[in-house]
Write an enzyme that holds these catalytic residues in place. Structure first.
Site, PDB file in Angstrom:
ATOM      1  N   HIS A 238      72.305   2.574   4.739  1.00  0.00           N
ATOM      2  CA  HIS A 238      71.473   3.078   5.830  1.00  0.00           C
ATOM      3  C   HIS A 238      70.041   3.325   5.337  1.00  0.00           C
ATOM      4  O   HIS A 238      69.075   2.813   5.912  1.00  0.00           O
ATOM      5  CB  HIS A 238      72.096   4.376   6.370  1.00  0.00           C
ATOM      6  CG  HIS A 238      71.358   4.988   7.518  1.00  0.00           C
ATOM      7  ND1 HIS A 238      71.729   4.811   8.825  1.00  0.00           N
ATOM      8  CD2 HIS A 238      70.267   5.788   7.546  1.00  0.00           C
ATOM      9  CE1 HIS A 238      70.899   5.475   9.623  1.00  0.00           C
ATOM     10  NE2 HIS A 238      70.000   6.081   8.863  1.00  0.00           N
ATOM     11  N   GLU A 239      69.922   4.086   4.257  1.00  0.00           N
ATOM     12  CA  GLU A 239      68.589   4.382   3.725  1.00  0.00           C
ATOM     13  C   GLU A 239      67.925   3.107   3.215  1.00  0.00           C
ATOM     14  O   GLU A 239      66.715   2.946   3.312  1.00  0.00           O
ATOM     15  CB  GLU A 239      68.656   5.440   2.617  1.00  0.00           C
ATOM     16  CG  GLU A 239      69.277   6.786   3.031  1.00  0.00           C
ATOM     17  CD  GLU A 239      68.743   7.355   4.329  1.00  0.00           C
ATOM     18  OE1 GLU A 239      67.571   7.092   4.653  1.00  0.00           O
ATOM     19  OE2 GLU A 239      69.501   8.056   5.032  1.00  0.00           O
TER      20      GLU A 239
ATOM     21  N   HIS B  73      66.163   1.515   6.077  1.00  0.00           N
ATOM     22  CA  HIS B  73      64.851   2.154   6.287  1.00  0.00           C
ATOM     23  C   HIS B  73      63.854   1.661   5.241  1.00  0.00           C
ATOM     24  O   HIS B  73      62.698   1.376   5.538  1.00  0.00           O
ATOM     25  CB  HIS B  73      64.977   3.679   6.145  1.00  0.00           C
ATOM     26  CG  HIS B  73      65.570   4.373   7.341  1.00  0.00           C
ATOM     27  ND1 HIS B  73      65.039   4.250   8.605  1.00  0.00           N
ATOM     28  CD2 HIS B  73      66.628   5.235   7.464  1.00  0.00           C
ATOM     29  CE1 HIS B  73      65.749   5.003   9.459  1.00  0.00           C
ATOM     30  NE2 HIS B  73      66.723   5.603   8.790  1.00  0.00           N
TER      31      HIS B  73
ATOM     32  N   GLU C 250      65.102   3.394  13.078  1.00  0.00           N
ATOM     33  CA  GLU C 250      66.547   3.604  13.070  1.00  0.00           C
ATOM     34  C   GLU C 250      67.285   2.297  13.318  1.00  0.00           C
ATOM     35  O   GLU C 250      68.404   2.105  12.817  1.00  0.00           O
ATOM     36  CB  GLU C 250      66.899   4.651  14.132  1.00  0.00           C
ATOM     37  CG  GLU C 250      68.247   5.297  13.971  1.00  0.00           C
ATOM     38  CD  GLU C 250      68.383   6.223  12.755  1.00  0.00           C
ATOM     39  OE1 GLU C 250      67.355   6.558  12.120  1.00  0.00           O
ATOM     40  OE2 GLU C 250      69.523   6.581  12.419  1.00  0.00           O
TER      41      GLU C 250
END
Lengths: 499, 499
Positions: free
Chosen positions: B262-263, B266, B292
């Site tokens: 997830h990070e 980003h 997101e």
């Protein structure tokens, strides 16, 4: 009394110090964390804040405010100290035109890269022209600021206000006279075995040991941290955030231990400053030599002392049973005080170290007096190492190019290292007189009394007094290198059976 | 053309962005490195720079400059985008009086501490009065700034300009209608075994795995780093310094893996921005939902996909032979997509997650419409969890107090999480159409084509387009939650044999 002018003055200093503390963090992060590609943004960040600090410091309103306060009657002693120290920096800054600041900044940046390349390739000629430029810019600067007597005094003023060539010449003369015969005699004694310092010293165990020693010294982990870096240093943003760094070599314990004790000494000083006044000179560290006195006191007087190892060696032996199995405390103590001339300043022992400084001091003086030119430096350097230490310099990389200082335009900085050793010995002597059982305390692993004594007599005052004045207050007399000589004579007299 | 006004405008933005990048580093250091006692100085550092940014942004000269540029004919499209986005922030800032900014800042700080205590003690009443204050201040703010239709639109505007209550209501209505029956059917299917996600997963091996996945994704270690933190996040100071953080639990691998993916999503977005323009809106990340979308695309579409694990599970099994010995790729794939309603948003699966968001969205709307008061929230929260997810809330700590957002005064933020999922599905669909063999590529461990596609179509544009406009350019149509529903229906239809 707290006049509205003082209030305003302190408010401005608080902004300036806050910005400087941020610049400090940006530099720390650059050494420890910054990804390779992040350097460009980092330079831009630092340049922006440095510009803001310069603007705040040299704004006509602030300069006028400080000038007014200088003349103001009835200020408290502490306020006077803050005004005096601020003015000392300010009067230098306002005399240097912006163009010269920018030119110097650009020249320094270029010189640093040239120096790195030159050192790597061992070719002084790559660095020469850049060094020449820096010397010329620095001369301009000192001439604009003004100086008494020798131009070199103007260089010293930046790092060690109050110090001058005459005092240094005298101190080094004494040093030369007294240290040379000792070193000569030692060279005729049997060579101390320190081969066991090299061996299997796993990194994590060294770090654990370093953390333990810092804790023993009273370093507060609530107000600091320890990180790996390309070179050991200590940086304090304020007394509540003081970070140390280390280098570690799993094949050699001597590189790590005394460096961490050294940085720990710097760190105790920073943590011992008055946190309520952190943004004022009275809450900030004093001169370079004073700072260095704290690191050397812990590294050498404590950390290369018999008492410290009497307490700590048994545990160290347990931690590293491989290389230290058959080593006694006495053998370890002798090994960590082994005297042996070498080419590299930062690896030098307590005695020959000062010849490294003397050589640099003499070269800098000649360079700024114009009696030698930049092109002469390698030959002059090599001749000095032959004359003073009896060594042949293999190449410029381990010779004239070894230190970073000149590439930063830091001329007149080296002598503060020797002064630091002298102050350290004089302070430690005072501490020994004030704490009669200090030796036993250290032998029992109790370093708290010494630390508290240093905090009360030195750390807490920040820059309230000049270093000379503080020295008189703490030791009852001016700086005198005889304390250092006595310390050396006694310690090495025993180790090398000189008497 | 590059007019002198544009030149001046960009110069100011560069200063503002540089200061913001430093504030970013101060925050990162606070999470990762700062010693406990350093917090006070850190607040002072951040406050000083935040004040400088505010001053630069709202100076009458700058406001006038931006206003002039807004009217100026002949600007390039890119310049127009920079002026438009700058103005969008500016026009909000200048409408809010300094007093309200300061009052909100103080109220937020107090609310955060109250929230922490309340959550720890599981007592909503401790937080209630502070929340009430924040709601009232936020209402004042939105009223000063102005809004179209619902007051809640004014809240959305801060995080997701262009989004409004009508569109969100519709999107959530569709979601509710379609997701509810799926979740209900799944609840009647046999429960998927994911017990092997808990076991012996040594920290260092998890980190090694995480680093490998980030490398596969194309995260540049030259322009970033990965550190342990109290909660996972990603922060980019500019595309050349983008740092991710992780939490790791050596007894549970599921907490680490998908958080790092997830990070990483980003981070790829931040690293993919145009570094030459990093200080301008066109070189900065777009809205929250767009950011997101990138994290969710990598976490869910890629990281919970069959193809990714077909490539990576064999290696994972080798790395953790203990817990994964008898597990097949299929079992692992099913386990990481297990659907099960739970009380905690951040641990929710891809389906039930959106009910967590819906609940918060509905509560926020009512709170700002004045149809419920702060005191009603715990009961309303618990009733919503019963109605939507069939769960009884044990206490407020795992209920209404679980999220940090409201304590920061961030109302209208939650919906961007669901929007992020919708955009992710729509973008991934476009990528699949553009790269016909994408599925095979992922199966072969080649994530570069997907990353490049995202970089070219999304990352490199920064905030040049609004998120809606970008969505149309990339996918050929406006945001449509049917892509998300199709993705869900297909994936979970297979996993749970729903058809």
């Amino acid at each position: 009394m707290s006049s509205p002018l003082i209030h305003k003055f302190e408010g401005e200093l608080r902004k300036i110090s806050t910005l400087n503390s941020i610049i400090g963090l940006l530099s720390w992060d650059q050494e420890i964390c910054l990804p390779a590609k992040g350097r460009k943004l980092r330079s831009e960040q630092i340049a922006l804040l440095t510009g803001s600090v310069h603007q705040l410091k040299t704004s006509p309103e602030f300069v006028e405010l400080v000038a007014d306060l200088l003349e103001m009657p009835g200020l408290s002693e502490e306020d006077q100290a803050n005004v005096r120290e601020t003015w000392r920096h300010l009067k230098r800054s306002i005399k240097i035109p912006k163009e010269l600041v920018e030119e110097t900044s650009a020249a320094t940046s270029a010189a640093f890269h040239a120096w790195r390349e030159a050192r790597e390739k061992k070719q002084f000629e790559i660095f020469g022209p850049f060094l020449e430029k820096l010397v010329s810019l620095k001369k301009q600067e000192v001439n604009l600021i003004g100086f008494d007597g020798h131009l070199y005094n103007g260089l010293l003023e930046e790092y060690e206000p109050g110090m001058d060539v005459d005092s240094l010449d005298l101190a080094f003369e004494v040093l030369k006279d007294k240290l040379s015969p000792i070193i000569k005699t030692i060279s005729q004694r049997p060579v101390i075995d320190d081969s066991f310092m090299r061996g299997d010293f796993p990194e994590e165990l060294q770090l654990q040991t370093g953390r333990e020693y810092l804790s023993q010294m009273g370093y507060s982990w609530e107000a600091g941290r320890m990180d790996k870096a390309p070179h050991p240093f200590c940086i304090g943003f304020n007394p509540h955030d003081v970070r140390v760094t280390y280098e570690v070599d799993s094949g050699n314990i001597s590189r790590f231990i005394w460096a961490i004790l050294h940085e720990g000494g710097h760190a105790l000083y920073e943590q011992g400053l008055n946190v309520e006044k952190w943004y004022l000179p009275v809450g900030s560290a004093g001169t370079m030599s004073l700072h260095e006195s704290q690191s050397r006191l812990w590294e050498n007087m404590v950390g290369r002392g018999k008492e410290f190892w009497s307490h700590n060696f048994p545990k160290l032996k347990q931690t590293f049973p491989g290389p230290l199995r058959s080593i006694s405390t006495e053998m370890f103590y002798s090994a960590c005080n082994k005297v042996q001339p070498g080419l590299i300043r930062i690896h030098a022992d307590e005695l020959t170290y000062h010849f490294h400084i003397l050589i640099r001091y003499e070269i800098e003086k000649e360079l700024f007096a114009g009696s030698v030119s930049v092109g002469d430096l390698p030959a002059l350097w090599n001749r000095s190492y032959r004359d003073y230490l009896g060594l042949e310099v293999d190449d410029d990389g381990v010779g004239v190019l070894q230190d970073i200082h000149w590439s930063h335009g830091a001329f007149g900085y080296f002598p503060t290292y020797s002064l630091g050793s002298f102050y350290a010995a004089q302070f430690f002597d005072a501490a020994e007189r004030a704490i009669p059982d200090l030796s036993d305390q250290i032998k029992n692993g109790n370093l708290a009394t010494l630390r508290e004594w240093l905090r009360i007599h030195i750390h807490q005052w920040g820059h309230r007094y000049s270093t000379e004045e503080l020295c008189e207050r703490v030791t009852g007399q001016k700086l005198n290198s005889r304390f250092f000589m006595e310390y050396i004579t006694k310690k090495y007299g025993e180790i090398y059976a000189l008497n």
